[in-house]
Design a protein around this motif. Structure first.
Motif, PDB file in Angstrom:
ATOM      1  N   GLU A 171       0.833  -1.198   0.000  1.00 40.83           N
ATOM      2  CA  GLU A 171       0.000   0.000   0.000  1.00 40.83           C
ATOM      3  C   GLU A 171       0.874   1.256   0.000  1.00 40.83           C
ATOM      4  OE1 GLU A 171      -3.451   0.384   0.163  1.00 40.83           O
ATOM      5  OE2 GLU A 171      -3.737  -1.758  -0.174  1.00 40.83           O
ATOM      6  N   VAL A 172       1.992   1.204   0.731  1.00 37.91           N
ATOM      7  CA  VAL A 172       2.895   2.354   0.790  1.00 37.91           C
ATOM      8  C   VAL A 172       3.561   2.567  -0.563  1.00 37.91           C
ATOM      9  CG1 VAL A 172       4.879   3.360   1.961  1.00 37.91           C
ATOM     10  CG2 VAL A 172       3.294   1.895   3.232  1.00 37.91           C
ATOM     11  N   GLU A 173       4.012   1.478  -1.183  1.00 38.62           N
ATOM     12  CA  GLU A 173       4.688   1.577  -2.475  1.00 38.62           C
ATOM     13  C   GLU A 173       3.796   2.224  -3.525  1.00 38.62           C
ATOM     14  OE1 GLU A 173       6.499  -2.131  -3.669  1.00 38.62           O
ATOM     15  OE2 GLU A 173       6.604  -2.765  -1.588  1.00 38.62           O
ATOM     16  N   ARG A 174       2.497   1.941  -3.468  1.00 39.71           N
ATOM     17  CA  ARG A 174       1.590   2.446  -4.499  1.00 39.71           C
ATOM     18  C   ARG A 174       1.317   3.933  -4.377  1.00 39.71           C
ATOM     19  NH1 ARG A 174      -3.232   1.112  -4.206  1.00 39.71           N
ATOM     20  NH2 ARG A 174      -3.398  -0.219  -2.390  1.00 39.71           N
ATOM     21  N   VAL A 175       1.250   4.446  -3.133  1.00 39.84           N
ATOM     22  CA  VAL A 175       0.751   5.804  -2.956  1.00 39.84           C
ATOM     23  C   VAL A 175       1.839   6.857  -2.875  1.00 39.84           C
ATOM     24  CG1 VAL A 175      -1.316   4.952  -1.810  1.00 39.84           C
ATOM     25  CG2 VAL A 175       0.653   5.606  -0.427  1.00 39.84           C
ATOM     26  N   VAL A 176       3.098   6.478  -2.598  1.00 42.74           N
ATOM     27  CA  VAL A 176       4.132   7.514  -2.483  1.00 42.74           C
ATOM     28  C   VAL A 176       4.390   8.193  -3.826  1.00 42.74           C
ATOM     29  CG1 VAL A 176       5.304   6.562  -0.475  1.00 42.74           C
ATOM     30  CG2 VAL A 176       5.917   5.744  -2.738  1.00 42.74           C
ATOM     31  N   GLY A 177       4.001   7.558  -4.930  1.00 41.98           N
ATOM     32  CA  GLY A 177       4.141   8.187  -6.232  1.00 41.98           C
ATOM     33  C   GLY A 177       3.135   9.291  -6.478  1.00 41.98           C
ATOM     34  N   MET A 178       2.124   9.429  -5.599  1.00 45.94           N
ATOM     35  CA  MET A 178       1.103  10.459  -5.776  1.00 45.94           C
ATOM     36  C   MET A 178       1.462  11.760  -5.069  1.00 45.94           C
ATOM     37  SD  MET A 178      -2.621   8.608  -5.565  1.00 45.94           S
ATOM     38  CE  MET A 178      -2.540   8.282  -3.808  1.00 45.94           C
ATOM     39  N   VAL A 179       2.479  11.757  -4.216  1.00 46.00           N
ATOM     40  CA  VAL A 179       2.717  12.895  -3.335  1.00 46.00           C
ATOM     41  C   VAL A 179       4.076  13.529  -3.607  1.00 46.00           C
ATOM     42  CG1 VAL A 179       1.238  11.906  -1.551  1.00 46.00           C
ATOM     43  CG2 VAL A 179       3.683  11.405  -1.524  1.00 46.00           C
TER      44      VAL A 179
END
Length: 672
Positions: free
Chosen positions: A142-150
């Motif tokens: 879950e962390v790997e997926r969302v850090v690209g959004m910020v």
């Protein structure tokens, strides 16, 4: 002040070492680069940086200069979700209960964050898109997926415990994506946390940054002190700020100052990378992501695109029927959204995580569908179809897969789950296995028992010493085979117990290993006073077979209702998993044998009626309470010839072969 001084000196000493790694400030997104020919740069400038486009945001879209996209990352139980509650309340959101962002029932029951959540808050004319991430290692995907959004991150660290295993994992992902995290030392209100301890933790975090290859800019991270429980944050160390400063204003101001606005172009064609996905009974698939460029409006025609080795493939063409944004704890429908913003859209049925949404200018089966849908939404789970309507599910730990199976159970699916098996690698003809880095804190009197148990699991101690500030506590650091989980699933309807499970998902694998299943044993050995944290380290040479980590089991050879009279005579044979009144069948496991071998027993035996005694005498029998396993405990407990039977009403253990004669015949065959 020794800590900050040391950190400053260390920063100067490593300046030359890290200056050559400035290129890591840029992330080359494969989907965007192959579709558009350019990549998304992650700016390392301050909030004063401006967007390259001066176009006003039409149709209600937010100006990119007023946006801040921030992820909250931390080790489990370091206070992320509580911090999010306080930030929401600070910005005027209505918080119906604690852990307001934990929308899944299992999250509230277990007190952990399972899935990443995005919400938006307003502060001093700026829109802050906050992403709450899980802290448990099993949900690292879950962390790997969302850090690209910020463009920024808040690294929350418990000031008492310091950085732990998962802190290293989430920080590594943030640094890899070029983020410049803010360090928030939480729980400074505790009596054991002093200014010297905060300086020590700050130095440990700095060392962690350096060891992970942080750039010079990333090493200059700002530090704040907070008590999320009491609802305040401060830029200087304090245990009791003034009444007018007992809020989160300083943290919110720090986000505005240190997190740069997204680099975005409103006048370019619309593009969005899907990073999260949900399902809704009314609008269907909901896709969430950060808009890379352009503006999206309700009614726009869009394409779902997928990058393959042969080129860009159009998955689906459709129309945006609904555009949504979560503000506080409410979901608000919006007419349009612009570049740099994080939004959710509905209208397409095929695109999934990792696919790109762009405008037209850019040119047994039910269970299988459920598993495939989960694999689309959660990239940390892999589903492989097998033979005879079977499925192999690969994940990162028994908790992660336990959550998946528990959700399916609550959705009225009926499953039979196999024990985990090892996911080996072979390099240069050498067999490698996954190794985990384990940190344990426990009372001194339990050290010998835990070390003996871990020696059977091929654990190797790397460090051992007292826990600072805790008399009588010991910290162990060791490496141990994981070993990662893989479940092979097959849809069957066994006639032997079709009255209990009219259709099951059965899994057959051949190896029970390592730390999988040890947590329940650890909790028992330490009387619930120990803490154990695990994180994947690397692949190493196979350490050989494990020792004897479990005894045999008591197997039912009767069919019907379990009686107290039968269990009374079986108590001396081992530990029971059942109680009177429960139903059983041939091959069902009803307890753990006191010896290393399995024992076939009859738990449905009744007392013979005579003219002296009455059958109701059983009501006076006093039995030891049975051991009732959770799903995660059962996953780690079952042996290679056993299965977990999961139904909406019960969780049971059984033998793979229900007939006793079949089991005896199979036991004589050589093991693989």
């Amino acid at each position: 002040m020794v800590g900050p001084l040391l950190r400053s000196l260390c920063s100067t000493a490593v300046r030359k070492t890290f200056s050559s790694s400035s290129s890591s400030n840029y992330l080359k997104s494969l989907a965007f680069s192959r579709i558009t020919g350019f990549t998304r740069p992650f700016s390392s400038t301050t909030a004063a940086a401006t967007s390259p486009s001066s176009v006003d945001a039409p149709g209600g879209a937010v100006d990119p200069n007023q946006l801040r996209n921030v992820a909250v990352i931390a080790h489990v139980d370091h206070g992320k979700t509580t911090l999010m509650d306080r930030l929401l309340r600070q910005c005027g959101a209505d918080i119906p209960h604690e852990r307001a962002l934990d929308s899944i029932s299992l999250e509230r029951e277990r007190g952990i964050t399972i899935a990443s959540k995005v919400t938006s808050i307003s502060w001093k004319g700026n829109e802050l898109n906050m992403v709450d991430t899980p802290g448990h290692a099993d949900f690292g995907g879950e962390v790997e997926r969302v850090v690209g959004m910020v463009e920024g991150a808040i690294l929350v660290v418990d000031a008492g415990e310091g950085p732990l295993a998962q802190t290293k994992f989430v920080l590594a992902k943030a640094l890899k994506y070029g983020l410049r995290p803010l360090l928030l030392l939480n729980k400074v209100d505790r009596p054991s946390v002093t200014e010297e301890r905060c300086n020590e933790v700050e130095s440990l975090v700095f060392d962690l940054f350096a060891n992970l290859g942080a750039t010079e800019e990333q090493l200059e991270f700002p530090v704040l002190y907070a008590s999320a429980k009491e609802g305040w944050a401060s830029s200087t160390y304090t245990k009791s700020p003034p009444d007018d400063a007992r809020n989160m204003s300083e943290l919110l101001d720090a986000i505005i100052r240190h997190v740069p606005p997204p680099t975005a172009r409103l006048d370019a064609p619309f593009q969005m990378l899907v990073s999260m996905m949900e399902r809704d009974n009314y609008v269907g698939r909901i896709l969430t992501g950060r808009i890379h460029s352009g503006i999206l409006q309700v009614g726009d025609k869009v394409h779902g695109l997928h990058s393959t080795d042969s080129g860009i493939v159009k998955i689906e063409e459709g129309k945006v029927v609904k555009l949504m944004k979560k503000k506080g704890t409410s979901i608000v429908s919006v007419d349009s959204a612009g570049a740099g913003d994080i939004v959710s859209m509905a209208g397409l049925t095929s695109p999934a995580i990792g696919h790109t949404i762009a405008n037209v200018e850019l040119t047994g089966r039910q269970i299988g569908d459920r598993l495939m849908a989960e694999a689309e939404r959660n990239l940390a789970i892999n589903v492989l179809p097998g033979m005879s309507d079977s499925y192999e599910v690969q994940g990162r730990g028994e908790l992660q897969l336990g959550i998946l199976i528990e959700n399916m159970r609550r959705e009225k699916f009926e499953l039979s789950v196999s024990p985990p098996k090892v996911m080996y690698k072979t390099e240069n003809g050498q067999k490698l296995e996954p190794i985990e880095e384990v940190t344990i804190e426990l009372n001194e009197e339990h050290v010998g028992l835990v070390m003996e148990a871990l020696s059977h699991r091929r654990g190797e101690i790397t460090d051992m010493g007292p826990v600072p500030g805790h008399v009588g506590r010991t910290r162990l650091c060791l490496t141990c085979p994981s070993r990662h989980l893989s479940l092979a699933l097959t849809f069957i309807m066994p006639p032997h117990y079709e009255s209990f499970c009219l259709g099951a998902l059965s899994c057959f694998v051949m190896y029970l290993t390592g730390l999988v299943g040890y947590r329940s044993v650890f909790n028992s050995d330490t009387r619930g006073t120990g803490f154990m944290h695990r994180a994947f380290l690397n692949y190493e040479k196979h350490r050989g077979p494990l020792g004897n980590v479990r005894k045999g089991v008591l197997v039912s050879m009767g069919y019907g209702t379990i009686t107290a009279h039968a269990l009374m005579s079986l108590e001396a044979r081992g530990i029971l998993f059942v109680k009177p009144g429960m139903e059983t069948y041939d091959g069902m496991i009803i307890g753990e044998h006191s010896r290393d071998t399995d024992l076939d027993v009859n738990p449905v035996r009744t007392k013979e009626l005579t003219n002296v005694r009455a059958a109701s005498k059983d009501e006076n029998v006093k039995l030891t309470p049975p051991r009732l396993m959770t799903l995660e405990e059962a996953i780690g407990y079952v042996a290679s010839d056993e299965l977990i039977e999961v139904t909406p009403s019960a969780i049971r253990l059984r033998k793979r072969y229900l007939d006793v004669n079949k089991r005896k015949a199979m036991s004589k065959r050589p093991k693989e």
